[in-house]
Scaffold this active site. Sequence first.
Site, PDB file in Angstrom:
ATOM      1  N   GLY A 100       0.810  -1.214   0.000  1.00  0.00           N
ATOM      2  CA  GLY A 100       0.000   0.000   0.000  1.00  0.00           C
ATOM      3  C   GLY A 100       0.841   1.260   0.000  1.00  0.00           C
ATOM      4  N   LEU A 146      -2.064   7.228   1.635  1.00  0.00           N
ATOM      5  CA  LEU A 146      -1.720   8.232   2.638  1.00  0.00           C
ATOM      6  C   LEU A 146      -0.670   7.713   3.611  1.00  0.00           C
ATOM      7  CD1 LEU A 146      -2.249  10.833   4.354  1.00  0.00           C
ATOM      8  CD2 LEU A 146      -4.158   9.599   5.408  1.00  0.00           C
ATOM      9  N   SER A 169      -7.233   0.144  12.876  1.00  0.00           N
ATOM     10  CA  SER A 169      -7.950   1.407  12.993  1.00  0.00           C
ATOM     11  C   SER A 169      -8.611   1.474  14.363  1.00  0.00           C
ATOM     12  CB  SER A 169      -9.013   1.502  11.903  1.00  0.00           C
ATOM     13  OG  SER A 169      -9.938   2.529  12.179  1.00  0.00           O
ATOM     14  N   SER A 170      -8.821   2.680  14.842  1.00  0.00           N
ATOM     15  CA  SER A 170      -9.498   2.839  16.133  1.00  0.00           C
ATOM     16  C   SER A 170     -10.947   2.378  16.074  1.00  0.00           C
ATOM     17  CB  SER A 170      -9.447   4.303  16.581  1.00  0.00           C
ATOM     18  OG  SER A 170     -10.061   5.142  15.616  1.00  0.00           O
ATOM     19  N   CYS A 171     -11.493   2.182  14.866  1.00  0.00           N
ATOM     20  CA  CYS A 171     -12.898   1.743  14.763  1.00  0.00           C
ATOM     21  C   CYS A 171     -13.075   0.283  15.160  1.00  0.00           C
ATOM     22  CB  CYS A 171     -13.434   1.980  13.359  1.00  0.00           C
ATOM     23  SG  CYS A 171     -12.804   0.848  12.114  1.00  0.00           S
ATOM     24  N   TYR A 191     -15.844  -3.130   8.004  1.00  0.00           N
ATOM     25  CA  TYR A 191     -14.420  -2.780   7.967  1.00  0.00           C
ATOM     26  C   TYR A 191     -13.759  -3.137   9.299  1.00  0.00           C
ATOM     27  CZ  TYR A 191     -10.238   0.207   7.883  1.00  0.00           C
ATOM     28  OH  TYR A 191      -8.951   0.685   7.950  1.00  0.00           O
ATOM     29  N   LYS A 202     -10.622  -5.811  10.287  1.00  0.00           N
ATOM     30  CA  LYS A 202      -9.406  -5.412  10.997  1.00  0.00           C
ATOM     31  C   LYS A 202      -9.230  -6.200  12.304  1.00  0.00           C
ATOM     32  CE  LYS A 202      -7.610  -2.442   8.209  1.00  0.00           C
ATOM     33  NZ  LYS A 202      -6.259  -2.670   7.630  1.00  0.00           N
ATOM     34  N   PRO A 223      -4.055   2.927  14.758  1.00  0.00           N
ATOM     35  CA  PRO A 223      -4.001   4.387  14.721  1.00  0.00           C
ATOM     36  C   PRO A 223      -5.379   5.020  14.814  1.00  0.00           C
ATOM     37  CG  PRO A 223      -3.794   3.518  12.509  1.00  0.00           C
ATOM     38  CD  PRO A 223      -3.851   2.327  13.437  1.00  0.00           C
ATOM     39  N   HIS A 262     -12.025  10.632   4.510  1.00  0.00           N
ATOM     40  CA  HIS A 262     -12.344  10.736   5.922  1.00  0.00           C
ATOM     41  C   HIS A 262     -12.685  12.184   6.250  1.00  0.00           C
ATOM     42  CE1 HIS A 262     -10.141   6.797   6.166  1.00  0.00           C
ATOM     43  NE2 HIS A 262     -11.204   6.552   6.908  1.00  0.00           N
TER      44      HIS A 262
END
Length: 302
Positions: free
Chosen positions: A12, A16, A109-111, A138, A142, A165, A181
């Site tokens: 990837g 970003l 991810s924090s989600c 999602y 993760k 993160p 986002h």
Amino acid sequence: MISKNKKIFVAGHKGLVGSAIIRALKYRKFKKILTIKKSELDLKNQAKVENYFKINKPDYVIIAAAKVGGILSNKKFKADFIYENLSIQNNIIHSAYLNKVKKLVFLGSSCVYPKYCKQPIKEQYLLSGKLEDTNDAYAIAKIAGIKMCESYNEQYKTNYKCLMPTNTYGPNDNYDDLNSHFIPALIKKIHKLKVKNSLNLKIWGDGSPMREVIYVDDLADACVFFMNKKTNENLINIGTGIDYSIKDYAKIISKIILPSKKINIVFDKTKPNGTPRKVMDISIAQKYGWKPKSVFKKSIIE
């Protein structure tokens, strides 16, 4: 410390986070950084991923590849999000194991944490409650990646770390209307106000949700830092420990883009707020000597 001659595969690398990791590795003079374009390797194809590892034999792996997006795309394309993310991470993690890669960094991810999680969010709160339903597909993908790394560490004695993160922003961000986002979405919306000479900013929800953000170069620094670091924990939060409301972010960004104007924020309360608050407990990361260097109000200008 890792030798500068070791081969490090960054999956990837155009995104970003991936592009920031490349910058961080080059700054630290790593000489053998492996990357490959999407058009040349479909990470969802198990056989092709295994063949890539067999030929290139990386010593270390950082997984920044993922299908990501904002609330709208996460809610609308759940099947795509769960299938693509599971496929990508399963193929890379298993191929790394098959080719004797001992150190791997998996970015989540924090989600992954529950919607109504106790704040600040500790790593131990994983799987302690119901997920936010707009991005649960999602998040589940993760979580599976976290558990996969944990399982391989336990069974195969690998050293696969999972960094979680918070919301990330910075150079090479995604400004697509469907997939961005909230920080790039706000920047784009406020820039459009400047172009159109308008002062009415429309925001989803009521503006109250609290969000923590991290500058992408700080996250990249954490990836390289923990790639080098021996830890007892498999799961480590990466953030700043500081949060603002969506309304506050809109005000901060508008003062930068429209410094002499006062915008009128219109809240579309027919749209979802998402998780009410997400701020990370980063005490484990700090225990090992890592901390963020950037401040939002300064780094957003850069």
